[in-house]
Design a protein around this motif. Structure first.
Motif, PDB file in Angstrom:
ATOM      1  N   ALA A  60       0.834  -1.199   0.000  1.00  0.00           N
ATOM      2  CA  ALA A  60       0.000   0.000   0.000  1.00  0.00           C
ATOM      3  C   ALA A  60       0.872   1.253   0.000  1.00  0.00           C
ATOM      4  CB  ALA A  60      -0.917  -0.004   1.223  1.00  0.00           C
ATOM      5  N   LEU A  61       1.981   1.185   0.732  1.00  0.00           N
ATOM      6  CA  LEU A  61       2.894   2.321   0.785  1.00  0.00           C
ATOM      7  C   LEU A  61       3.460   2.610  -0.595  1.00  0.00           C
ATOM      8  CD1 LEU A  61       4.146   4.252   2.869  1.00  0.00           C
ATOM      9  CD2 LEU A  61       6.018   2.620   3.129  1.00  0.00           C
ATOM     10  N   ARG A  62       3.899   1.559  -1.290  1.00  0.00           N
ATOM     11  CA  ARG A  62       4.439   1.735  -2.630  1.00  0.00           C
ATOM     12  C   ARG A  62       3.366   2.250  -3.590  1.00  0.00           C
ATOM     13  NH1 ARG A  62       7.208  -3.327  -1.445  1.00  0.00           N
ATOM     14  NH2 ARG A  62       9.421  -2.910  -1.141  1.00  0.00           N
ATOM     15  N   ALA A  63       2.145   1.732  -3.415  1.00  0.00           N
ATOM     16  CA  ALA A  63       1.058   2.156  -4.297  1.00  0.00           C
ATOM     17  C   ALA A  63       0.788   3.642  -4.144  1.00  0.00           C
ATOM     18  CB  ALA A  63      -0.207   1.357  -3.998  1.00  0.00           C
ATOM     19  N   GLN A  64       0.958   4.145  -2.900  1.00  0.00           N
ATOM     20  CA  GLN A  64       0.745   5.571  -2.674  1.00  0.00           C
ATOM     21  C   GLN A  64       1.907   6.398  -3.212  1.00  0.00           C
ATOM     22  OE1 GLN A  64      -1.111   6.612   1.277  1.00  0.00           O
ATOM     23  NE2 GLN A  64      -0.612   4.498   1.685  1.00  0.00           N
ATOM     24  N   ILE A  65       3.097   5.849  -3.213  1.00  0.00           N
ATOM     25  CA  ILE A  65       4.246   6.570  -3.746  1.00  0.00           C
ATOM     26  C   ILE A  65       4.141   6.676  -5.270  1.00  0.00           C
ATOM     27  CG2 ILE A  65       6.740   6.411  -4.146  1.00  0.00           C
ATOM     28  CD1 ILE A  65       6.988   5.121  -1.412  1.00  0.00           C
ATOM     29  N   ALA A 119      16.006   6.102 -11.706  1.00  0.00           N
ATOM     30  CA  ALA A 119      16.203   4.651 -11.771  1.00  0.00           C
ATOM     31  C   ALA A 119      16.711   4.114 -10.444  1.00  0.00           C
ATOM     32  CB  ALA A 119      17.175   4.307 -12.899  1.00  0.00           C
ATOM     33  N   ASP A 120      17.652   4.829  -9.821  1.00  0.00           N
ATOM     34  CA  ASP A 120      18.173   4.400  -8.515  1.00  0.00           C
ATOM     35  C   ASP A 120      17.074   4.403  -7.456  1.00  0.00           C
ATOM     36  OD1 ASP A 120      20.695   3.984  -9.479  1.00  0.00           O
ATOM     37  OD2 ASP A 120      21.478   5.939  -8.843  1.00  0.00           O
ATOM     38  N   PHE A 121      16.282   5.470  -7.456  1.00  0.00           N
ATOM     39  CA  PHE A 121      15.199   5.561  -6.477  1.00  0.00           C
ATOM     40  C   PHE A 121      14.179   4.450  -6.692  1.00  0.00           C
ATOM     41  CE2 PHE A 121      10.976   6.990  -5.238  1.00  0.00           C
ATOM     42  CZ  PHE A 121      11.185   7.345  -3.917  1.00  0.00           C
ATOM     43  N   ALA A 122      13.799   4.221  -7.952  1.00  0.00           N
ATOM     44  CA  ALA A 122      12.809   3.185  -8.255  1.00  0.00           C
ATOM     45  C   ALA A 122      13.342   1.805  -7.903  1.00  0.00           C
ATOM     46  CB  ALA A 122      12.428   3.249  -9.731  1.00  0.00           C
ATOM     47  N   TYR A 158      15.380   0.993  -5.589  1.00  0.00           N
ATOM     48  CA  TYR A 158      15.326   0.832  -4.134  1.00  0.00           C
ATOM     49  C   TYR A 158      13.892   0.643  -3.645  1.00  0.00           C
ATOM     50  CZ  TYR A 158      15.854   2.011   0.828  1.00  0.00           C
ATOM     51  OH  TYR A 158      15.822   1.989   2.191  1.00  0.00           O
ATOM     52  N   SER A 159      12.976   1.442  -4.163  1.00  0.00           N
ATOM     53  CA  SER A 159      11.606   1.451  -3.657  1.00  0.00           C
ATOM     54  C   SER A 159      10.790   0.242  -4.083  1.00  0.00           C
ATOM     55  CB  SER A 159      10.881   2.722  -4.109  1.00  0.00           C
ATOM     56  OG  SER A 159      11.530   3.865  -3.631  1.00  0.00           O
ATOM     57  N   LEU A 195      11.781   1.924   3.998  1.00  0.00           N
ATOM     58  CA  LEU A 195      10.900   3.049   3.681  1.00  0.00           C
ATOM     59  C   LEU A 195      10.264   3.654   4.945  1.00  0.00           C
ATOM     60  CD1 LEU A 195       9.006   2.027   0.409  1.00  0.00           C
ATOM     61  CD2 LEU A 195      10.847   3.687   0.677  1.00  0.00           C
ATOM     62  N   SER A 196      11.088   3.876   5.963  1.00  0.00           N
ATOM     63  CA  SER A 196      10.580   4.502   7.186  1.00  0.00           C
ATOM     64  C   SER A 196      10.891   5.995   7.254  1.00  0.00           C
ATOM     65  CB  SER A 196      11.155   3.803   8.425  1.00  0.00           C
ATOM     66  OG  SER A 196      12.574   3.843   8.410  1.00  0.00           O
TER      67      SER A 196
END
Length: 399
Positions: A195-200, A231-234, A236-237, A288-289
């Motif tokens: 859900a967190l990723r979906a919101q990001i 790309a780096d951010f994605a 990781y996330s 992701l905190s």
């Protein structure tokens, strides 16, 4: 309810352990009358139950049943011990005769949900040396649902020992319920992560790609750098879910995020500073905190039309803990309004982006109630979100 249930299960497990240890202790004293041997028997019983419980916390499977039964058969002192689920025999420990009839005999026990002693219905094997003369079968339950059965076989002389089987089955059921609780919590954490990723994804991906596209013609080199940052951010996330990362990795992801946001809003309008003690970089933190807290600050501050906005990230060594804070000089918020928003469970609403509630809940689940977020804010005074992370937490996994 889950906490109460888990507490009751642990109490029941302790009672069975004491009962099993007491039985062994009594038997030893009757045979020897020597306290030292009785102490050894008590220790052996406690150790056996402890080892078996480790296996059962993985749930009711062939592997967990096999590992647990190997120890429990020794504790009970029976020739044969078997475990089934509702459809098949999982393990039969001690010889091979009579194993085919276990599921048939366990059927009525699982249907009725009550233990049963069986003498006449055992299939004869014709071996005069066979010790299988009496069977006692007890159900294994998880949250009131029958999940399988525990069956002990022996001769009539062992019938009194077999009576403890019902208590052992209750203890096993308690361990299986705790395993189910662990599994449910793990699924909940994974669902929250999804859900967190979906919101990001929706707003950030769209805004980042739009920003990158705006530089393609005017500044191709800058566009290329931003594509690599994105790309780096994605990477990781959206990697495979895991509960923990290092503070260094989380900060590296935040750095990429801030570079993309500064390209979007302008470097003069959005500024940030970072102060990190080298000692805390390897500390394990929930995945992701921190990034959601930074995103919350920027979205809340920038969407209110501020012309200049500063985010400050600090991580200090605080003895056994790492002390982390994310502070901004934005519009802030009325503390009572923020408290009401969080208490209502709507802390992930549009006005707060991903929000504070999700991170606060995850920190409390992982470290305990005293490790939630501390928020300092007032209207026109910005916001500071602080958290503490134990430096010696062992949850870091690499996957």
């Amino acid at each position: 309810m889950l906490v109460t249930s888990a507490t009751a299960l642990l109490a029941a497990a302790s009672a069975v352990i004491v009962g099993a240890a007491g039985w062994s202790l009594c038997a030893m004293r009757q045979r020897t009358g020597r306290g030292a041997l009785a102490d050894e028997a008590t220790f052996a019983a406690l150790h056996t139950v402890s080892v078996a419980s480790t296996s059962l916390r993985a749930g009711l499977t062939e592997d967990s049943a096999r590992k647990a039964v190997r120890h429990l058969r020794e504790l009970l002192g029976v020739p044969v011990l078997a475990v089934t689920d509702t459809e098949r025999l999982l393990v039969w420990e001690g010889g091979i005769a009579h194993s085919d009839s276990t599921l048939r005999l366990a059927g009525p026990v699982m249907t009725a949900g009550r233990p049963r002693v069986i003498v006449r219905d055992l299939d004869p094997c014709g071996d005069p040396r066979c010790q299988v003369r009496v069977a006692m079968i007890a159900p294994l339950t998880i949250d009131g649902r029958v999940a399988g059965a525990l069956a002990a076989y022996g001769d009539r002389a062992r019938f009194q020992r077999l009576r403890i089987l019902g208590e052992v089955a209750r203890w096993m059921s308690g361990q299986l319920e705790l395993a189910e609780l662990d599994s449910s919590k793990a699924r909940l954490v994974e669902a929250e992560m999804r859900a967190l990723r979906a919101q990001i994804s929706p707003h950030f991906v769209y805004n980042s790609l739009t920003t990158i596209a705006s530089f393609v013609r005017t500044d191709p080199e800058r566009a290329r750098e931003l594509v690599l940052d994105f790309a780096d951010f994605a990477r990781y996330s959206f990697r495979n879910p895991r509960d923990f990362t290092t503070l260094a990795e989380e900060l590296r992801s935040i750095d990429r995020y801030l570079l993309l946001e500064r390209a979007r809003f302008g470097e003069e309008r959005l500024r940030f500073s970072v102060e990190i003690a080298p000692e805390v970089l390897p500390v394990a933190v929930p995945f992701l905190s921190l990034q959601p807290l930074v995103e919350n600050a920027i979205r809340h501050g920038m969407e209110c039309g501020m012309q200049r906005f500063h985010v400050r990230i600090v991580a200090r060594d605080a003895g056994a803990e790492a002390a982390i804070s994310i502070e901004d000089d934005g519009v802030g918020m009325d503390p009572d309004k923020l408290r009401a928003l969080l208490e209502s469970g709507d802390g992930s609403g549009p006005s707060h982006g991903i929000g504070l509630l999700n991170v606060d809940d995850r920190l409390r689940q992982v470290y305990g109630e005293e490790y939630g977020l501390v928020i300092e804010t007032a209207v026109g005074a910005g916001m500071k979100v602080s958290l503490r992370v134990p430096k010696c937490h062992t949850g870091l996994s690499h996957g």
